[in-house]
Design a protein around this motif. Structure first.
Motif, PDB file in Angstrom:
ATOM      1  N   UNK A  26       0.842  -1.043   0.059  1.00  0.00           N
ATOM      2  CA  UNK A  26      -0.086   0.142   0.105  1.00  0.00           C
ATOM      3  C   UNK A  26       0.742   1.367  -0.003  1.00  0.00           C
ATOM      4  N   UNK A  27       2.017   1.099  -0.317  1.00  0.00           N
ATOM      5  CA  UNK A  27       3.241   2.255  -0.116  1.00  0.00           C
ATOM      6  C   UNK A  27       2.886   2.981  -1.414  1.00  0.00           C
ATOM      7  N   UNK A  28       2.372   4.133  -1.499  1.00  0.00           N
ATOM      8  CA  UNK A  28       2.503   4.890  -2.703  1.00  0.00           C
ATOM      9  C   UNK A  28       3.413   4.968  -3.579  1.00  0.00           C
ATOM     10  N   UNK A  29       4.589   5.082  -3.087  1.00  0.00           N
ATOM     11  CA  UNK A  29       5.985   5.095  -3.961  1.00  0.00           C
ATOM     12  C   UNK A  29       6.039   3.820  -4.761  1.00  0.00           C
ATOM     13  N   UNK A  30       5.851   2.807  -3.996  1.00  0.00           N
ATOM     14  CA  UNK A  30       6.021   1.462  -4.681  1.00  0.00           C
ATOM     15  C   UNK A  30       4.902   1.253  -5.793  1.00  0.00           C
ATOM     16  N   UNK A  31       3.929   1.742  -5.459  1.00  0.00           N
ATOM     17  CA  UNK A  31       2.416   1.466  -6.225  1.00  0.00           C
ATOM     18  C   UNK A  31       2.808   2.434  -7.456  1.00  0.00           C
ATOM     19  N   UNK A  32       3.336   3.510  -7.342  1.00  0.00           N
ATOM     20  CA  UNK A  32       3.693   4.467  -8.327  1.00  0.00           C
ATOM     21  C   UNK A  32       4.798   3.728  -9.255  1.00  0.00           C
ATOM     22  N   UNK A  33       5.768   3.440  -8.742  1.00  0.00           N
ATOM     23  CA  UNK A  33       6.742   2.651  -9.512  1.00  0.00           C
ATOM     24  C   UNK A  33       6.326   1.806 -10.514  1.00  0.00           C
ATOM     25  N   UNK A  34       5.592   0.723  -9.730  1.00  0.00           N
ATOM     26  CA  UNK A  34       5.029  -0.497 -10.577  1.00  0.00           C
ATOM     27  C   UNK A  34       4.240  -0.120 -11.765  1.00  0.00           C
ATOM     28  N   UNK A  35       3.443   1.182 -11.543  1.00  0.00           N
ATOM     29  CA  UNK A  35       2.446   1.594 -12.405  1.00  0.00           C
ATOM     30  C   UNK A  35       3.512   1.892 -13.593  1.00  0.00           C
ATOM     31  N   UNK A  36       4.498   2.782 -13.416  1.00  0.00           N
ATOM     32  CA  UNK A  36       5.333   3.098 -14.528  1.00  0.00           C
ATOM     33  C   UNK A  36       5.969   1.779 -15.215  1.00  0.00           C
ATOM     34  N   UNK A  37       6.465   1.314 -14.434  1.00  0.00           N
ATOM     35  CA  UNK A  37       7.238  -0.008 -14.922  1.00  0.00           C
ATOM     36  C   UNK A  37       6.329  -0.894 -15.633  1.00  0.00           C
ATOM     37  N   UNK A  38       5.128  -1.233 -15.359  1.00  0.00           N
ATOM     38  CA  UNK A  38       4.204  -1.974 -16.029  1.00  0.00           C
ATOM     39  C   UNK A  38       4.010  -1.285 -17.619  1.00  0.00           C
ATOM     40  N   UNK A  39       4.021   0.132 -17.481  1.00  0.00           N
ATOM     41  CA  UNK A  39       3.783   1.006 -18.755  1.00  0.00           C
ATOM     42  C   UNK A  39       4.996   0.843 -19.524  1.00  0.00           C
ATOM     43  N   UNK A  46       8.718  -8.701 -19.086  1.00  0.00           N
ATOM     44  CA  UNK A  46       8.781  -8.374 -17.841  1.00  0.00           C
ATOM     45  C   UNK A  46      10.332  -8.313 -17.656  1.00  0.00           C
ATOM     46  N   UNK A  47      10.984  -9.543 -17.771  1.00  0.00           N
ATOM     47  CA  UNK A  47      12.404  -9.423 -17.648  1.00  0.00           C
ATOM     48  C   UNK A  47      13.320  -8.395 -18.146  1.00  0.00           C
ATOM     49  N   UNK A  48      12.753  -7.695 -19.350  1.00  0.00           N
ATOM     50  CA  UNK A  48      13.634  -6.750 -20.068  1.00  0.00           C
ATOM     51  C   UNK A  48      13.195  -5.341 -19.164  1.00  0.00           C
ATOM     52  N   UNK A  49      12.226  -5.351 -18.622  1.00  0.00           N
ATOM     53  CA  UNK A  49      11.956  -3.994 -17.740  1.00  0.00           C
ATOM     54  C   UNK A  49      12.754  -4.364 -16.319  1.00  0.00           C
ATOM     55  N   UNK A  50      12.891  -5.674 -15.815  1.00  0.00           N
ATOM     56  CA  UNK A  50      13.424  -5.901 -14.514  1.00  0.00           C
ATOM     57  C   UNK A  50      15.025  -5.662 -14.695  1.00  0.00           C
ATOM     58  N   UNK A  51      15.582  -5.785 -15.777  1.00  0.00           N
ATOM     59  CA  UNK A  51      16.978  -5.583 -15.963  1.00  0.00           C
ATOM     60  C   UNK A  51      17.265  -4.191 -16.256  1.00  0.00           C
ATOM     61  N   UNK A  52      16.285  -3.249 -16.545  1.00  0.00           N
ATOM     62  CA  UNK A  52      16.682  -1.841 -16.665  1.00  0.00           C
ATOM     63  C   UNK A  52      16.079  -1.141 -15.556  1.00  0.00           C
ATOM     64  N   UNK A  54      16.740  -0.504 -12.349  1.00  0.00           N
ATOM     65  CA  UNK A  54      17.708   0.512 -11.471  1.00  0.00           C
ATOM     66  C   UNK A  54      18.022   1.672 -12.378  1.00  0.00           C
ATOM     67  N   UNK A  55      18.374   1.427 -13.783  1.00  0.00           N
ATOM     68  CA  UNK A  55      18.794   2.582 -14.547  1.00  0.00           C
ATOM     69  C   UNK A  55      17.516   3.626 -14.646  1.00  0.00           C
ATOM     70  N   UNK A  56      16.415   2.708 -14.645  1.00  0.00           N
ATOM     71  CA  UNK A  56      15.238   3.841 -14.413  1.00  0.00           C
ATOM     72  C   UNK A  56      14.912   4.487 -13.286  1.00  0.00           C
ATOM     73  N   UNK A  57      15.485   3.905 -12.230  1.00  0.00           N
ATOM     74  CA  UNK A  57      15.388   4.672 -10.863  1.00  0.00           C
ATOM     75  C   UNK A  57      16.162   5.668 -10.771  1.00  0.00           C
ATOM     76  N   UNK A  58      17.457   5.428 -11.604  1.00  0.00           N
ATOM     77  CA  UNK A  58      18.261   6.865 -11.630  1.00  0.00           C
ATOM     78  C   UNK A  58      17.777   8.136 -12.727  1.00  0.00           C
ATOM     79  N   UNK A  59      17.259   7.474 -13.755  1.00  0.00           N
ATOM     80  CA  UNK A  59      17.012   8.579 -14.643  1.00  0.00           C
ATOM     81  C   UNK A  59      15.604   9.058 -14.604  1.00  0.00           C
ATOM     82  N   UNK A  60      14.519   8.445 -13.649  1.00  0.00           N
ATOM     83  CA  UNK A  60      13.323   8.865 -13.336  1.00  0.00           C
ATOM     84  C   UNK A  60      13.364   9.559 -11.795  1.00  0.00           C
TER      85      UNK A  60
END
Length: 195
Positions: A26-39, A46-52, A54-60
């Motif tokens: 129910x953590x809004x930060x985690x829920x938001x991150x997953x919403x963007x990752x799913x998009x 999904x493995x393609x996104x998982x591999x990227x 950490x970089x998404x965390x850096x650039x976003x």
């Protein structure tokens, strides 16, 4: 440990399966991150996104919705040059727009969880081919998110999002995580759909 067979042998995928997928958050930060990752995952594995991830965390901006909401077009242009992410302008622009829409929600976590009546839906599937790609709840979520100004939130993306964040728990019944997660929900709190 018996696992759902979709996670294969990749250590990153196994860690995701064992520690994140299907765990109610129910953590809004985690829920938001997953919403963007799913998009970002739309049309990809999904493995393609998982591999990227950490970089998404850096650039976003660590998935900080307030900072992401004011990302400039020039900053999007910079990210389009970064080989560490999925370079898709529409998805990057959607991330910015979705951050703005997220910030307009009075209670983002409450909004997200409202589609399952505020309790996880515990499914009991024996085989991966029984797990749906879409549900009525995901269709309702998709419609409401689009109405609220979100994009890249079709019903399939919404169902994957619900699985990731534990709104629905689709670990197969012979997976050790199924028993662990189903048992962590107070008696009578979760809804169970048996197949």
């Amino acid at each position: 440990m018996p696992r759902c067979n979709w996670c294969g042998s990749d250590p990153l995928y196994i860690a995701y399966h064992d520690h994140e997928w299907g765990v109610p958050t129910r953590d809004p930060q985690v829920l938001f991150e997953f919403l963007l990752l799913e998009a970002f995952q739309a049309g990809l594995s999904w493995i393609t996104v998982l591999r990227k991830r950490e970089r998404y965390r850096q650039v976003l901006f660590g998935f900080d919705a307030e900072r992401l909401a004011i990302m400039s077009d020039a900053e999007i242009d910079e990210r389009m040059q970064d080989p560490g992410i999925i370079r898709n302008r529409r998805k990057l622009e959607a991330a910015r727009g979705n951050a703005r829409a997220w910030l307009r929600l009075d209670d983002p976590a409450g909004f997200v969880w409202s589609f399952v009546g505020d309790v996880p839906k515990i499914n009991r599937f024996a085989r991966i081919d029984q797990v749906p790609a879409v549900s009525a709840e995901a269709e309702a979520m998709s419609k409401a998110l689009k109405k609220a100004g979100f994009s890249f939130v079709g019903p399939t993306i919404c169902y994957a999002y619900m699985q990731a964040c534990g709104l629905v728990m689709d670990h197969l019944i012979d997976c050790e995580r199924h028993a662990a997660l189903a048992g962590s929900i107070p008696s009578g709190a979760g809804r169970v759909d048996a197949v």
